[in-house]
Scaffold this motif. Structure first.
Motif, PDB file in Angstrom:
ATOM      1  N   GLY A 149       0.675  -1.208  -0.015  1.00  0.00           N
ATOM      2  CA  GLY A 149       0.017  -0.014   0.082  1.00  0.00           C
ATOM      3  C   GLY A 149       0.831   1.191  -0.076  1.00  0.00           C
ATOM      4  O   GLY A 149       0.191   2.329   0.350  1.00  0.00           O
ATOM      5  N   PHE A 150       2.161   1.134  -0.370  1.00  0.00           N
ATOM      6  CA  PHE A 150       2.818   2.451  -0.398  1.00  0.00           C
ATOM      7  C   PHE A 150       2.477   3.267  -1.693  1.00  0.00           C
ATOM      8  O   PHE A 150       2.175   2.505  -2.732  1.00  0.00           O
ATOM      9  N   THR A 151       2.659   4.555  -1.650  1.00  0.00           N
ATOM     10  CA  THR A 151       2.290   5.280  -2.740  1.00  0.00           C
ATOM     11  C   THR A 151       3.502   5.123  -3.787  1.00  0.00           C
ATOM     12  O   THR A 151       2.982   5.005  -5.100  1.00  0.00           O
ATOM     13  N   ASN A 152       4.474   5.104  -3.193  1.00  0.00           N
ATOM     14  CA  ASN A 152       5.767   5.168  -4.378  1.00  0.00           C
ATOM     15  C   ASN A 152       6.208   3.543  -4.079  1.00  0.00           C
ATOM     16  O   ASN A 152       7.083   3.531  -3.181  1.00  0.00           O
ATOM     17  N   HIS A 153       5.644   2.784  -4.822  1.00  0.00           N
ATOM     18  CA  HIS A 153       6.191   1.454  -4.658  1.00  0.00           C
ATOM     19  C   HIS A 153       7.444   1.183  -5.348  1.00  0.00           C
ATOM     20  O   HIS A 153       7.865  -0.072  -4.903  1.00  0.00           O
ATOM     21  N   VAL A 154       8.042   1.979  -6.123  1.00  0.00           N
ATOM     22  CA  VAL A 154       9.210   1.829  -6.760  1.00  0.00           C
ATOM     23  C   VAL A 154      10.324   2.035  -5.658  1.00  0.00           C
ATOM     24  O   VAL A 154      11.307   1.292  -5.291  1.00  0.00           O
ATOM     25  N   ASN A 155      10.118   3.254  -4.924  1.00  0.00           N
ATOM     26  CA  ASN A 155      11.022   3.558  -4.097  1.00  0.00           C
ATOM     27  C   ASN A 155      10.081   4.163  -2.767  1.00  0.00           C
ATOM     28  O   ASN A 155       9.899   5.196  -2.668  1.00  0.00           O
ATOM     29  N   PRO A 156       9.633   3.390  -2.007  1.00  0.00           N
ATOM     30  CA  PRO A 156       8.794   3.866  -0.909  1.00  0.00           C
ATOM     31  C   PRO A 156       9.234   4.577   0.337  1.00  0.00           C
ATOM     32  O   PRO A 156       8.718   5.214   1.085  1.00  0.00           O
ATOM     33  N   ALA A 157      10.814   4.779   0.246  1.00  0.00           N
ATOM     34  CA  ALA A 157      11.412   5.470   1.216  1.00  0.00           C
ATOM     35  C   ALA A 157      10.642   7.095   0.857  1.00  0.00           C
ATOM     36  O   ALA A 157      10.719   7.740   1.910  1.00  0.00           O
ATOM     37  N   LEU A 158      10.531   7.211  -0.205  1.00  0.00           N
ATOM     38  CA  LEU A 158       9.914   8.776  -0.538  1.00  0.00           C
ATOM     39  C   LEU A 158       8.692   8.976   0.281  1.00  0.00           C
ATOM     40  O   LEU A 158       8.109   9.988   0.412  1.00  0.00           O
ATOM     41  N   ASP A 159       7.676   7.792   0.630  1.00  0.00           N
ATOM     42  CA  ASP A 159       6.774   8.043   1.362  1.00  0.00           C
ATOM     43  C   ASP A 159       6.876   8.682   2.777  1.00  0.00           C
ATOM     44  O   ASP A 159       5.828   9.235   3.406  1.00  0.00           O
ATOM     45  N   PHE A 160       7.978   8.621   3.120  1.00  0.00           N
ATOM     46  CA  PHE A 160       8.224   9.137   4.561  1.00  0.00           C
ATOM     47  C   PHE A 160       9.143  10.381   4.733  1.00  0.00           C
ATOM     48  O   PHE A 160       9.739  10.643   5.572  1.00  0.00           O
ATOM     49  N   THR A 161       9.016  11.234   3.595  1.00  0.00           N
ATOM     50  CA  THR A 161       9.839  12.273   3.548  1.00  0.00           C
ATOM     51  C   THR A 161       9.231  13.680   3.841  1.00  0.00           C
ATOM     52  O   THR A 161       9.481  14.715   3.865  1.00  0.00           O
ATOM     53  N   GLN A 162       7.743  13.299   4.151  1.00  0.00           N
ATOM     54  CA  GLN A 162       6.804  14.435   4.686  1.00  0.00           C
ATOM     55  C   GLN A 162       6.691  14.614   6.119  1.00  0.00           C
ATOM     56  O   GLN A 162       6.426  13.565   6.794  1.00  0.00           O
ATOM     57  N   THR A 163       6.901  15.427   6.669  1.00  0.00           N
ATOM     58  CA  THR A 163       6.771  15.758   8.090  1.00  0.00           C
ATOM     59  C   THR A 163       5.681  16.895   8.485  1.00  0.00           C
ATOM     60  O   THR A 163       5.574  17.731   7.786  1.00  0.00           O
TER      61      THR A 163
END
Length: 710
Positions: free
Chosen positions: A343-357
């Motif tokens: 269910g990650f938005t960026n399934h190619v690079n899911p790390a990008l999903d955790f860059t918003q604070t």
């Protein structure tokens, strides 16, 4: 003819003499009035005398405070504050134990008076008290308790800086806290002094932190008489600790089992939790959750392999993936598919999903906790959604990130505690990992609600709105444990939320036809009058208010209520918060309603104009209101909560014949009108039309009447 506004009729007492009844001219110098009073009793040296109130705190009357004197007030002639301070200082330093004890007892009482305090401090009185404590000549008992009380009262006036306190004094006070067998009254005052030091001086924080350990404070929580003081000092040390020390302090508190001790000895103790203890528990809850702020505001570093391994661990636990012996490109393609199923938005690079604070890395922490501690639940949620049709799958990764952000908003992670707020949740004291467990309960709720709504990706925001409503409604019920929270949420399913929304919208959406609108307009004046009478009745019952001060645990209370004939507003000081209605006889002051000019709220109140705009004052500002009355006088209030604020402001407006406009009144009006309309419409539906009587023979007529009873 009414008396002049500058004249007040008072009685003045003097021991051993008949009281003098005088008309005090407020335009006349106070020294001149005192001279005349002294002449009436043949007392010389009028400059050595002053006037004090005979009742209540018995404060000295000055040129600045004389405007508060009301008709019928009883005053007392007393020695002047300067003379009293000089005499007490001499007696405190005397060698006679009994004389010193009586002097300290009187000093402890007088020190709350700002006029006396200024005189005593100018004579280096605080230094004298500090020396008495440091010398240890009377280390226990009443004498020490009165000394510490006087010291704390004098320091609370803010005339002397806490930074001037010596290290030997701090060590002596800390010694009382660290000793196992010390009188409760001494412990209470020692803890309160240390708390004030920490809160009012950055340098003293470090000194106190060196002398007092958290373990010693936790040991006092089993004593119900000093629990509040101990938790208040823990909170103060927690609040003022440097950022790098807070996590260390939190670990120490966890190792010392602070949470379970509070749960067993305070929350589940055999005494009801008073307002001050509730506030301290709320502060501790806020400070604990604020430890999450650093992770909440930390973005994921895409180049940090350790952080990327956490995402890989989420994938491995869900799909039991082993190292694939096939090529790297094929393995990456497989991971991409798994991340999409997660269910990650960026399934190619899911790390990008955790860059918003927010929520930053805090969301990843929550997901990993769920995956490791509640592995079966995690796998079930992920696999259940990965096997659904694409349009109905609940994206776990996206939901977990958004849910974490929502929970941070609901619990105000990163916000300072609000002064006067008592909104603590007992369930957060029932588990060492309360935040993570709360998330685990809520993510299951989100998944369940998604299914109940048969949602698709386009409905994501709608689902989150429903989940927020479910959580906030459940928290408002104050569940005592996480299991009770689950039960509350189980009852707040999507169908129930729809029903509640429908019920709450009845007054707005279901009554829009012209006849219904006309009925509503006809009913509204009756309901408004009903609400007005209820508000006035509440004012007649009265309410207790807290006086704003520097120390909450020795706070002062006062009570105000409206006379039964609605002509007088009675008020007076109390030693403690009352358990029920306070009789009019105990309320020494009163204001004629006819003298009230207006009611002001918030920042327009005289007692709020001096207040700063810090976060901890915002709530106080929202609860403040003042009664302005002739001749340019004010009675200042800070309501205990929003409901009492609305009741009193609306009641006073009703008393003055003005419109009641608070949120509570609008809500009550809508609710009562809806109920009345439903009852009237129900009555109409239940009317039984009798059958038509048999026709009576009449003379022939050219008109036909068709009766249709339906």
């Amino acid at each position: 003819m009414p008396p002049p506004v500058d004249i007040v009729k008072v009685a003045i007492e003097w021991p051993g003499a008949n009281a003098q009844l005088i008309e005090m001219d407020q335009k006349r110098a106070l020294s001149s009035i005192i001279r005349e009073v002294c002449d009436g009793w043949s007392l010389s040296g009028s400059e050595q005398f002053a006037l004090r109130y005979a009742d209540g705190p018995q404060l000295y009357i000055t040129e600045q405070s004389r405007g508060e004197i009301k008709n019928g007030t009883i005053l007392r002639l007393a020695i002047s504050p300067g003379r009293a301070a000089r005499q007490l200082l001499e007696r405190v330093q005397s060698h006679g134990i009994d004389a010193r004890l009586e002097a300290l007892k009187e000093l402890a009482k007088l020190s709350a008076d700002p006029t006396f305090a200024a005189e005593f401090i100018n004579m280096e009185g605080i230094g004298t008290l500090a020396q008495l404590v440091e010398s240890g000549t009377h280390s226990f008992g009443e004498m020490l308790a009165f000394t510490l009380t006087a010291f704390l009262e004098l320091m609370d006036h803010g005339i002397v800086s806490w930074d001037l306190i010596s290290l030997s004094f701090i060590k002596q006070i800390a010694g009382y806290v660290n000793q196992p067998m010390v009188d409760v009254s001494i412990l209470q005052r020692s803890l309160a002094i240390l708390e004030s030091m920490v809160l009012n001086s950055h340098s003293l924080y470090h000194r106190v932190a060196q002398e007092i350990t958290v373990g010693q404070l936790i040991g006092h929580l089993s004593n119900q008489e000093i629990q509040t003081y101990a938790i208040a000092l823990i909170n103060a040390l927690f609040l003022k600790a440097p950022e790098d020390r807070r996590q260390e302090m939190a670990s120490t508190l966890a190792q010392k089992h602070l949470r379970s001790i509070i749960l067993n000895h305070v929350i589940r103790g055999n005494r009801p939790i008073k307002a001050e203890m509730a506030h301290q528990l709320y502060v501790l809850q806020v400070l604990t959750f604020n430890l999450l702020e650093e992770r909440m505001m930390t973005k994921m570093d895409q180049n940090d392999q350790t952080q990327r391994d956490v995402i890989f661990e989420l994938r491995r636990i869900a799909f039991d993936g082993e190292n694939d012996p096939t090529g790297t490109e094929k393995r990456k393609a497989m991971y991409s598919k798994d991340y999409k199923m997660l269910g990650f938005t960026n399934h190619v690079n899911p790390a990008l999903d955790f860059t918003q604070t927010p929520p930053g890395m805090l969301a990843l922490d929550n997901m990993l906790y769920l995956a490791k501690v509640h592995q079966d639940t995690y796998i079930r949620i992920v696999l259940e959604n990965s096997s659904r049709e694409d349009k109905h799958e609940c994206p776990f990764g996206r939901c977990a990130i958004e849910l974490t952000r929502m929970l941070c908003e609901i619990l105000q992670v990163g916000e300072l505690p609000n002064e006067g707020c008592n909104d603590y949740h007992p369930m957060f004291f029932t588990h060492d990992r309360a935040w993570e467990e709360f998330f685990c309960v809520c993510i299951q709720l989100l998944n369940k609600t998604w299914k109940e709504m048969r949602a698709t990706a386009e409905d994501f925001n709608k689902v989150m709105q429903v989940v927020r409503e479910q959580i906030t409604r459940a928290l408002a019920m104050k569940p005592s444990s996480l299991d009770q929270l689950k039960n509350k949420l189980r009852g707040l399913n999507y169908s129930e939320i729809l029903r509640l929304r429908q019920s709450e919208r009845m007054s707005q959406d279901d009554f829009q036809s012209p006849p219904i609108i006309e009925l509503r307009e006809r009913i509204q004046p009756e309901i408004l009058e009903l609400i007005k009478q209820q508000r006035l009745n509440r004012l007649c019952e009265g309410s207790c208010f807290r006086k704003l001060g520097n120390r909450r645990r020795q706070e002062k209370f006062w009570f105000c209520r409206l006379s039964l004939n609605h002509k007088m507003l009675h008020y007076g000081d109390l030693d403690e918060s009352p358990q029920g209605e306070v009789p009019f006889e105990l309320l020494s002051d009163k204001i004629p309603v006819s003298d009230i000019k207006s009611v002001v709220t918030g920042k327009d109140c005289p007692h709020m104009k001096e207040k700063s705009a810090l976060k901890q004052n915002k709530e106080v500002l929202e609860l403040a209101f003042s009664v302005l009355y002739d001749p340019d006088e004010t009675l200042n209030f800070v309501a205990p909560n929003k409901y009492e604020y609305c009741i009193w402001t609306d009641g006073l407006c009703a008393l003055l014949g003005r419109e009641m406009g608070s949120d509570v009144t609008r809500s009550d009006l809508d609710t009562l009108i809806s109920m009345e309309m439903k009852l009237r419409l129900l009555d109409l539906e239940n009317i039984t039309i009798p059958e038509a009587p048999p026709p009576v023979p009449k003379e022939p007529s050219s008109y036909n009447f068709n009766y249709n009873y339906s």
